[in-house]
Design an enzyme around this catalytic site. Structure first.
Site, PDB file in Angstrom:
ATOM      1  N   GLU A 208       0.919  -1.234  -0.057  1.00  0.00           N
ATOM      2  CA  GLU A 208       0.147  -0.133  -0.110  1.00  0.00           C
ATOM      3  C   GLU A 208       0.858   1.393  -0.011  1.00  0.00           C
ATOM      4  O   GLU A 208       2.147   1.003   0.345  1.00  0.00           O
ATOM      5  CB  GLU A 208      -1.086  -0.024   1.086  1.00  0.00           C
TER       6      GLU A 208
ATOM      7  N   ASP B 157      -1.199  20.346 -18.271  1.00  0.00           N
ATOM      8  CA  ASP B 157      -0.901  20.963 -19.103  1.00  0.00           C
ATOM      9  C   ASP B 157      -1.418  20.380 -20.626  1.00  0.00           C
ATOM     10  O   ASP B 157      -1.744  21.300 -21.451  1.00  0.00           O
ATOM     11  CB  ASP B 157       0.668  20.869 -19.483  1.00  0.00           C
TER      12      ASP B 157
ATOM     13  N   ASP C  52       0.249  24.869 -24.936  1.00  0.00           N
ATOM     14  CA  ASP C  52       0.013  25.463 -23.506  1.00  0.00           C
ATOM     15  C   ASP C  52       1.496  25.616 -23.345  1.00  0.00           C
ATOM     16  O   ASP C  52       2.159  24.846 -23.362  1.00  0.00           O
ATOM     17  CB  ASP C  52      -0.590  24.489 -22.748  1.00  0.00           C
TER      18      ASP C  52
END
Length: 465
Positions: free
Chosen positions: A172, A425, A289
């Site tokens: 985990e 982005d 961008d």
């Protein structure tokens, strides 16, 4: 004779149950995980697919030195010191301890886990947590003794600082500071760090370390429900259908997502399409961008006017490169027109040229003005709404091999109602391109001399002419 047969069968069952490691037959994806030689390896998979089992099997193999004939991964030639941990001591006990040693509440069955009973030399208990172990001594084939230490993330990084170890297994996802401390514990030994989890916390710093920060010492193995050979096709369909739509990618494919906070709560299968050759008469446009510390991103959009379906056919993302370098990477996409965001017209702080001008001078066909909607505005929410409606109505598709695009798509989310401006982005470049879709052009009608659409004042906002 019957009594002897019963006795023999009982002994056979006892030997099998106390040497599960010998019975372990890994699936193809588990074999891929075991074969990795990099120092840090993340086995990222959906729920109940076999990631922790594979992790426990590898733990036992290294601790005992009992490497099977099929093993091609790293080999320790001596006894090792290992840390195995999870979120809490209870979860460590019920997860890794159970798989390595046996059922915690049934001490007479300790030795039926992945570590053979004959290899368990002794153990100490953890105070305050019922049936939880603290350390285990394990016989190594070399004649020495390996040491297994059980820990928990809830202790904090301070409790991970004392030991120098050869091997760490995080089951985990750990907090970043605990993970970093685990790596530090292996520095002196040049040891290994293994992580097994389902990425339900989205693009955390630990996940980003593996997916976004390139290193020759780091690798990821992904396992989906289709790789879990113990499920039938009917089982897979039933399991997938049992999860909420926004959790399916994480729980069945091991893909990091952000659950109900996602901006586009749409399953990947709804928008993913196999790549195909775009017809020459379809209009195309690029969306940009701009960035530096965060990546500069670009997409290529193709528009099937007849069906009003937009296809994302290419995606690009790169940090800390100049407009000249980005333009060189994008020009091979073709002589398409490029839409760019409103901040691209601003002059650089040092008095230099704006991004839009720099990209134009580097050879890209930049639009005359920054991207706007038809009404002249450039609001983010309007663009997001249009894309979401298209996704839900089947009018927005993405070529399935565009990993960067899908990584951001799954992680694009809100917090407290606001868009989180991280790892977004390519999403912004997509929205920018769609805002100016009305100016897309078919490659077979593009002329060598191109006149840009004028800005609102009759001149180019990029160049000022």
């Amino acid at each position: 004779m019957l009594k002897e047969q019963v006795t023999l069968l009982a002994e056979l069952q006892r030997r099998r149950s106390t040497n599960r490691l010998k019975q372990y037959k890994p699936y193809a994806k588990q074999l891929e995980y075991h074969a990795k030689l990099e120092r840090e390896c993340l086995f990222m998979a959906g729920n109940q697919l076999g990631k922790t089992l594979a992790g426990a099997a590898e733990d036992a193999i290294h601790l005992t030195g009992q490497y099977p004939d099929w093993w091609t991964g790293h080999r320790f030639t001596r006894p090792i010191v290992m840390i195995a941990g999870s979120e809490s001591y209870e979860l460590t006990r019920d997860g890794l301890q159970r798989l390595l040693i046996g059922p915690p509440a049934a001490e007479d069955e300790w030795g039926t886990g992945m570590i053979p009973k004959s290899s368990i030399l002794g153990y100490t208990r953890r105070a305050g947590v019922s049936a939880a172990l603290d350390t285990v001594s394990i016989a190594h084939v070399s004649g020495g003794t390996s040491t297994l230490l059980f820990k928990a993330y809830e202790q904090g990084r301070g409790k991970w600082q004392a030991n120098t170890v050869d091997y760490v297994h995080f089951d985990e996802e750990p907090p970043e500071d605990v993970y970093t401390e685990g790596i530090t514990r292996t520095n002196a030994t040049k040891g290994l760090v293994r992580v097994t989890f389902t990425p339900l916390m989205g693009m955390s710093n630990v996940v980003r370390r593996f997916l976004s920060e390139e290193s020759p010492d780091r690798v990821v193995v992904k396992m989906t429900i289709d790789d879990a050979e113990h499920y039938t096709p009917e089982d897979r369909a039933r399991i997938i259908a049992s999860y909420p739509e926004h959790e399916r990618d994480a729980r069945t494919k091991g893909e990091p997502t952000l659950g109900s906070g996602r901006i586009y709560p749409v399953v990947t299968e709804r928008i993913s399409v196999a790549p195909f050759e775009i017809p020459r008469h379809w209009p195309q446009i690029g969306g940009l961008d701009f960035g530096w510390d965060h990546p500069t991103a670009a997409v290529n959009l193709a528009w099937d006017r007849d069906s009003d379906v937009i296809y994302v056919t290419k995606a690009y993302r790169r940090r800390q490169a100049t407009p000249l370098e980005h333009a060189a990477a994008l020009k091979p996409w073709g002589n398409i027109v490029w839409a760019w965001p409103h901040d691209g017209k601003h002059q650089m702080k040092d008095g230099g040229k704006s991004f839009a001008v720099q990209y134009e001078q580097a050879g890209l066909r930049m639009m005359a003005t920054h991207a706007t909607h038809r009404d002249g505005g450039y609001g983010v929410e309007a663009g997001i709404s249009e894309i979401l409606i298209r996704m839900q109505s089947g009018r927005f598709k993405v070529f399935s091999h565009l990993t960067d695009w899908f990584d951001e798509f799954r992680l694009y989310h809100r917090k407290d109602g606001l868009i989180v401006k991280e790892v977004d982005d390519v999403m912004d470049a997509t929205r920018t391109g769609i805002m100016m879709l009305r100016f897309a052009e078919a490659p077979d009608v593009v002329e060598d001399t191109w006149e840009r659409p004028e800005g609102p004042d009759g001149r180019s906002e990029a160049t000022g002419y």
